[in-house]
Design an enzyme around this catalytic site. Structure first.
Site, PDB file in Angstrom:
ATOM      1  N   GLU A   1      50.290  52.515  40.325  1.00 21.09           N
ATOM      2  CA  GLU A   1      49.351  51.437  39.945  1.00 21.09           C
ATOM      3  C   GLU A   1      48.472  51.934  38.812  1.00 21.09           C
ATOM      4  O   GLU A   1      48.596  53.082  38.372  1.00 21.09           O
ATOM      5  CB  GLU A   1      48.503  51.025  41.161  1.00 21.09           C
ATOM      6  CG  GLU A   1      47.656  52.156  41.730  1.00 21.09           C
ATOM      7  CD  GLU A   1      46.843  51.770  42.975  1.00 21.09           C
ATOM      8  OE1 GLU A   1      46.575  50.581  43.191  1.00 21.09           O
ATOM      9  OE2 GLU A   1      46.456  52.703  43.715  1.00 21.09           O
TER      10      GLU A   1
ATOM     11  N   LEU B   1      46.427  50.691  46.485  1.00 17.97           N
ATOM     12  CA  LEU B   1      45.491  49.750  47.083  1.00 17.97           C
ATOM     13  C   LEU B   1      46.166  48.382  47.203  1.00 17.97           C
ATOM     14  O   LEU B   1      46.858  47.953  46.274  1.00 17.97           O
ATOM     15  CB  LEU B   1      44.238  49.620  46.203  1.00 17.97           C
ATOM     16  CG  LEU B   1      43.165  48.746  46.832  1.00 17.97           C
ATOM     17  CD1 LEU B   1      42.460  49.492  47.960  1.00 17.97           C
ATOM     18  CD2 LEU B   1      42.159  48.286  45.797  1.00 17.97           C
TER      19      LEU B   1
ATOM     20  N   LYS C   1      39.818  51.702  50.441  1.00 16.53           N
ATOM     21  CA  LYS C   1      39.076  51.569  49.182  1.00 16.53           C
ATOM     22  C   LYS C   1      37.792  52.399  49.251  1.00 16.53           C
ATOM     23  O   LYS C   1      36.703  51.879  49.515  1.00 16.53           O
ATOM     24  CB  LYS C   1      38.790  50.078  48.936  1.00 16.53           C
ATOM     25  CG  LYS C   1      38.420  49.769  47.506  1.00 16.53           C
ATOM     26  CD  LYS C   1      38.555  48.286  47.257  1.00 16.53           C
ATOM     27  CE  LYS C   1      37.969  47.830  45.948  1.00 16.53           C
ATOM     28  NZ  LYS C   1      38.518  48.475  44.759  1.00 16.53           N
TER      29      LYS C   1
ATOM     30  N   TYR D   1      33.988  50.497  49.309  1.00 15.68           N
ATOM     31  CA  TYR D   1      33.386  49.494  48.428  1.00 15.68           C
ATOM     32  C   TYR D   1      34.315  48.308  48.219  1.00 15.68           C
ATOM     33  O   TYR D   1      35.513  48.356  48.560  1.00 15.68           O
ATOM     34  CB  TYR D   1      33.000  50.109  47.080  1.00 15.68           C
ATOM     35  CG  TYR D   1      34.165  50.346  46.126  1.00 15.68           C
ATOM     36  CD1 TYR D   1      35.054  51.383  46.309  1.00 15.68           C
ATOM     37  CD2 TYR D   1      34.367  49.495  45.037  1.00 15.68           C
ATOM     38  CE1 TYR D   1      36.112  51.584  45.434  1.00 15.68           C
ATOM     39  CE2 TYR D   1      35.416  49.694  44.146  1.00 15.68           C
ATOM     40  CZ  TYR D   1      36.289  50.739  44.356  1.00 15.68           C
ATOM     41  OH  TYR D   1      37.336  50.937  43.497  1.00 15.68           O
TER      42      TYR D   1
HETATM   43  N1  PMP Z   1      44.214  49.475  42.562  1.00 16.76           N
HETATM   44  C1  PMP Z   1      43.084  50.189  42.419  1.00 16.76           C
HETATM   45  C2  PMP Z   1      43.167  51.679  42.436  1.00 16.76           C
HETATM   46  C3  PMP Z   1      41.846  49.543  42.212  1.00 16.76           C
HETATM   47  O1  PMP Z   1      40.708  50.258  42.076  1.00 16.76           O
HETATM   48  C4  PMP Z   1      41.820  48.129  42.142  1.00 16.76           C
HETATM   49  C5  PMP Z   1      40.534  47.401  41.874  1.00 16.76           C
HETATM   50  N2  PMP Z   1      39.718  47.366  42.990  1.00 16.76           N
HETATM   51  C6  PMP Z   1      43.017  47.431  42.300  1.00 16.76           C
HETATM   52  C7  PMP Z   1      44.197  48.132  42.518  1.00 16.76           C
HETATM   53  C8  PMP Z   1      43.062  45.922  42.234  1.00 16.76           C
HETATM   54  O2  PMP Z   1      42.460  45.372  43.369  1.00 16.76           O
HETATM   55  P1  PMP Z   1      41.821  43.919  43.358  1.00 16.76           P
HETATM   56  O3  PMP Z   1      42.854  42.993  42.836  1.00 16.76           O
HETATM   57  O4  PMP Z   1      41.493  43.680  44.780  1.00 16.76           O
HETATM   58  O5  PMP Z   1      40.614  43.980  42.482  1.00 16.76           O
END
Ligand code: PMP
Length: 280
Positions: free
Chosen positions: A179, A203, A146, A33
Site C-alpha cells: 500500500e 490497513l 491503526k 487514531y
Molecule cells: N493505508 C495506510 C497506511 C493509511 O495510513 C491510510 C490512511 N489512514 C490508508 C491506507 C487509507 O485509509 P482510509 O481510506 O481509511 O483513509
C-alpha cells in the site's frame, strides 16, 4: 473560524491543548487514531471510521470507551468549528503513567482531537497524475491496526518528496505490493481492478471499502489479490485511495511510466463516483 482541539471532554484552541509528558502515546507510540473528512457539512463514513477505531482499541487491549461518547465528541467538535469541508483527527492513547514498558488495566485512555479545513490535493497532481517510488516495507506485522507509530510511513513519504516524487509505495523484499504511506493501492489491468487482500500487513482503508462497493454497483470487476512490482509497472492504471488522498492517479512509478502516462478512464470513473457518494 478557528481550528479547534478536543482534549478529554473540553474544546479549546489547538495551541491551548497540552498532554502530560508521560502519556504512553508520546513515550511508546501506544495510541490509535482515525482521520475523518467532511464534505459540504457531512462527515463521510463516520460509522465505518468508528468501527475501525473500536477494533484498533480492542486489538491493543485498551479499556473500552463508549462509542456513543466518542461519536458525540466528534459531532460536538465538528459543530463548534462550523467548517463544512473539514478533517477531524482523533487520537486515543492508552493513558498516562510513569514510564514502564508494561501497562496496567487501570489506565484511563486519553482522547484528543483536532479539526482543520481539509487541504485538497493540488489540481495539477489530480489532473496530471502523481509520481511514486517503491520502498521496502519495514513496518511491524500489524499494519491492520491503526496505531500512531508512523515513523516508517513518515520516512518513506519524505524519501519520496526528497526524490521529487509525491508518495512512496511499500513493497516486500519479494516484490509484493502492499500500500502507500497513507493510502491503499489499486491497479487496473485489462479493465479489471485489483487491490491487496485484507491481511495484517495493510490497513483496511475506508476508502478502499468504498471503492470496492462502487465497483460492484458500477459493474466493474475488482478482486482482492496479491500482485508484485512487475504487475504494478505493467498495469494500465494505478491509483491510491484514502480519506485525504481520495482517488489519486499514479502515472509514474520508479522509472516506469504507467499505461500511457495519463490519468486512466477507470480511475477517473471511480473518482467521480466516490465524489458523488461523498457529496450525498
Ligand atoms: N493505508 C495506510 C497506511 C493509511 O495510513 C491510510 C490512511 N489512514 C490508508 C491506507 C487509507 O485509509 P482510509 O481510506 O481509511 O483513509
Amino acid at each position: 473560524m478557528p481550528d479547534l482541539a478536543y482534549l478529554n471532554g473540553e474544546i479549546m484552541p489547538i495551541e491551548a491543548a497540552m498532554i502530560p509528558i508521560e502519556d504512553r502515546g508520546y513515550q511508546f507510540g501506544d495510541g490509535v487514531y482515525e482521520f475523518v473528512a467532511s464534505y459540504e457539512g457531512r462527515l463521510f463514513m463516520l460509522e465505518e471510521h468508528l468501527d475501525r477505531l473500536e477494533r484498533s482499541m480492542r486489538e491493543l487491549a485498551y479499556e473500552p470507551i463508549s462509542r456513543t461518547d466518542i461519536k458525540n465528541a466528534v459531532l460536538e467538535l465538528f459543530k463548534a468549528s462550523g467548517y463544512l469541508r473539514a478533517g477531524i483527527y482523533i487520537q486515543i492513547s492508552r493513558g498516562v503513567a510513569p514510564r514502564n514498558h508494561a501497562y496496567t488495566k487501570k489506565m484511563l485512555p486519553q482522547i484528543i482531537m483536532t479539526i482543520r479545513p481539509v487541504k485538497d490535493m493540488p489540481a495539477e497532481i489530480r489532473e496530471n497524475g502523481a509520481k511514486a517510488i517503491t520502498v521496502e516495507d519495514m513496518r511491524w506485522g500489524r499494519c491492520d491496526t491503526k496505531t500512531i507509530q508512523l515513523l516508517a510511513n513518515s520516512m518513506a513519504k519524505q524519501k519520496a518528496l526528497d526524490s521529487g516524487c509525491d508518495d512512496a509505495i511499500f513493497i516486500t523484499d519479494s516484490g509484493i505490493v502492499r500500500e502507500g504511506t497513507s493510502s491503499n493501492l489499486f491497479i487496473v489491468a485489462g479493465g479489471k481492478l485489483a487491490t491487496h487482500p485484507l491481511t495484517p500487513n495493510i490497513l483496511a482503508g475506508i476508502t478502499r471499502m468504498a471503492v470496492l462497493s462502487i465497483c460492484k454497483e458500477a459493474g466493474l470487476e475488482a478482486t482482492e489479490s496479491f500482485f508484485d512490482t512487475n504487475a504494478l509497472y505493467a498495469a494500465n492504471e494505478v491509483f491510491l485511495t484514502g480519506t485525504v488522498t481520495e482517488i489519486l492517479p499514479v502515472v509514474r512509478i520508479d522509472d516506469n511510466i504507467i499505461g500511457d502516462g495519463k490519468v486512466g478512464v477507470i480511475t477517473q470513473q471511480v473518482y467521480d463516483l466516490l465524489k458523488k457518494k461523498a457529496m450525498g
